[in-house]
Write a protein that holds these residues in place. Structure first.
Motif, mmCIF file in Angstrom:
data_model
loop_
_atom_site.group_PDB
_atom_site.id
_atom_site.type_symbol
_atom_site.label_atom_id
_atom_site.label_comp_id
_atom_site.label_asym_id
_atom_site.label_seq_id
_atom_site.Cartn_x
_atom_site.Cartn_y
_atom_site.Cartn_z
ATOM 1 N N GLN A 92 -18.592 -1.137 -5.050
ATOM 2 C CA GLN A 92 -18.219 -1.608 -3.676
ATOM 3 C C GLN A 92 -16.886 -1.251 -3.107
ATOM 4 O OE1 GLN A 92 -18.720 -6.056 -3.716
ATOM 5 N NE2 GLN A 92 -21.119 -5.942 -3.575
ATOM 6 N N ALA A 93 -15.790 -1.253 -4.129
ATOM 7 C CA ALA A 93 -14.480 -0.812 -3.569
ATOM 8 C C ALA A 93 -14.349 0.445 -3.179
ATOM 9 C CB ALA A 93 -13.583 -1.123 -4.684
ATOM 10 N N HIS A 94 -14.940 1.280 -3.919
ATOM 11 C CA HIS A 94 -14.946 2.830 -3.756
ATOM 12 C C HIS A 94 -16.134 3.516 -4.784
ATOM 13 C CE1 HIS A 94 -13.752 6.769 -2.517
ATOM 14 N NE2 HIS A 94 -12.966 6.475 -1.559
ATOM 15 N N CYS B 60 -8.558 4.976 -0.063
ATOM 16 C CA CYS B 60 -8.335 3.427 -0.129
ATOM 17 C C CYS B 60 -9.548 2.998 -0.747
ATOM 18 C CB CYS B 60 -7.807 2.865 1.194
ATOM 19 S SG CYS B 60 -6.326 3.156 2.006
ATOM 20 N N GLY B 61 -9.036 2.064 -1.870
ATOM 21 C CA GLY B 61 -10.134 1.514 -2.525
ATOM 22 C C GLY B 61 -10.057 2.198 -4.039
ATOM 23 N N LYS C 121 -18.736 -4.377 -8.325
ATOM 24 C CA LYS C 121 -17.624 -4.611 -7.602
ATOM 25 C C LYS C 121 -16.879 -3.094 -7.402
ATOM 26 C CE LYS C 121 -17.247 -9.089 -6.789
ATOM 27 N NZ LYS C 121 -16.628 -9.876 -5.560
ATOM 28 N N SER C 122 -16.866 -2.605 -8.303
ATOM 29 C CA SER C 122 -15.992 -1.351 -8.585
ATOM 30 C C SER C 122 -16.838 -0.375 -7.475
ATOM 31 C CB SER C 122 -16.107 -0.358 -9.738
ATOM 32 O OG SER C 122 -15.779 0.598 -9.927
ATOM 33 N N HIS D 166 -8.531 -0.071 -6.523
ATOM 34 C CA HIS D 166 -9.361 -1.380 -6.856
ATOM 35 C C HIS D 166 -10.515 -0.880 -7.842
ATOM 36 C CE1 HIS D 166 -6.838 -3.529 -3.735
ATOM 37 N NE2 HIS D 166 -7.512 -4.564 -4.519
ATOM 38 N N ALA D 167 -11.228 -0.094 -7.389
ATOM 39 C CA ALA D 167 -12.521 0.464 -7.890
ATOM 40 C C ALA D 167 -12.260 0.564 -9.768
ATOM 41 C CB ALA D 167 -12.898 1.727 -7.295
ATOM 42 N N SER E 243 0.873 -1.041 0.047
ATOM 43 C CA SER E 243 0.204 0.123 0.050
ATOM 44 C C SER E 243 0.884 1.228 0.024
ATOM 45 C CB SER E 243 -0.849 -0.103 1.242
ATOM 46 O OG SER E 243 -1.766 1.364 1.141
#
Length: 100
Positions: free
Chosen positions: A67-69, A48-49, A64-65, A52-53, A33
């Motif tokens: 959910q990640a951010h 953070c995230g 899912k994107s 991933h998003a 990170s």
């Protein structure tokens, strides 16, 4: 060549970042990170995230994107627009920071 890299560093950086996020596996656990909050032991971070998003978006999974951010979609749009502006300035010769 060095002058080209210095002049177009931001464009190269954003394109490389999106390529890296596009080829990475967003389902894999975090390996490392760059978050300074995590380095200080703080568990909550507003940013953070987002990586991933964006990666989930580039893989076509909007749920899912989200959910990640939730800022993944706007972040990708802003980065895409910035790449467009910088690329246009490179090929057309317009000033990238001219907001007229």
């Amino acid at each position: 060549m060095i002058k080209f890299l210095k002049t177009n560093f931001e464009l190269i950086f954003w394109i490389a970042a999106l390529i890296a996020l596009g080829v990475s596996n967003p389902a894999a656990g975090p390996q490392y990170s760059l978050c300074p909050f995590k380095a200080m032991g703080i568990t909550w971070c507003p940013g953070c995230g987002i990586g991933h998003a964006i990666s989930w978006l580039l893989h076509g999974n909007i749920a899912k994107s989200w959910q990640a951010h939730w800022l993944g979609v706007p972040a990708l749009l802003i980065i895409g627009y910035r790449i467009y502006v910088l690329g246009r300035s490179l090929f057309v010769g317009k000033q990238a920071y001219n907001f007229e």
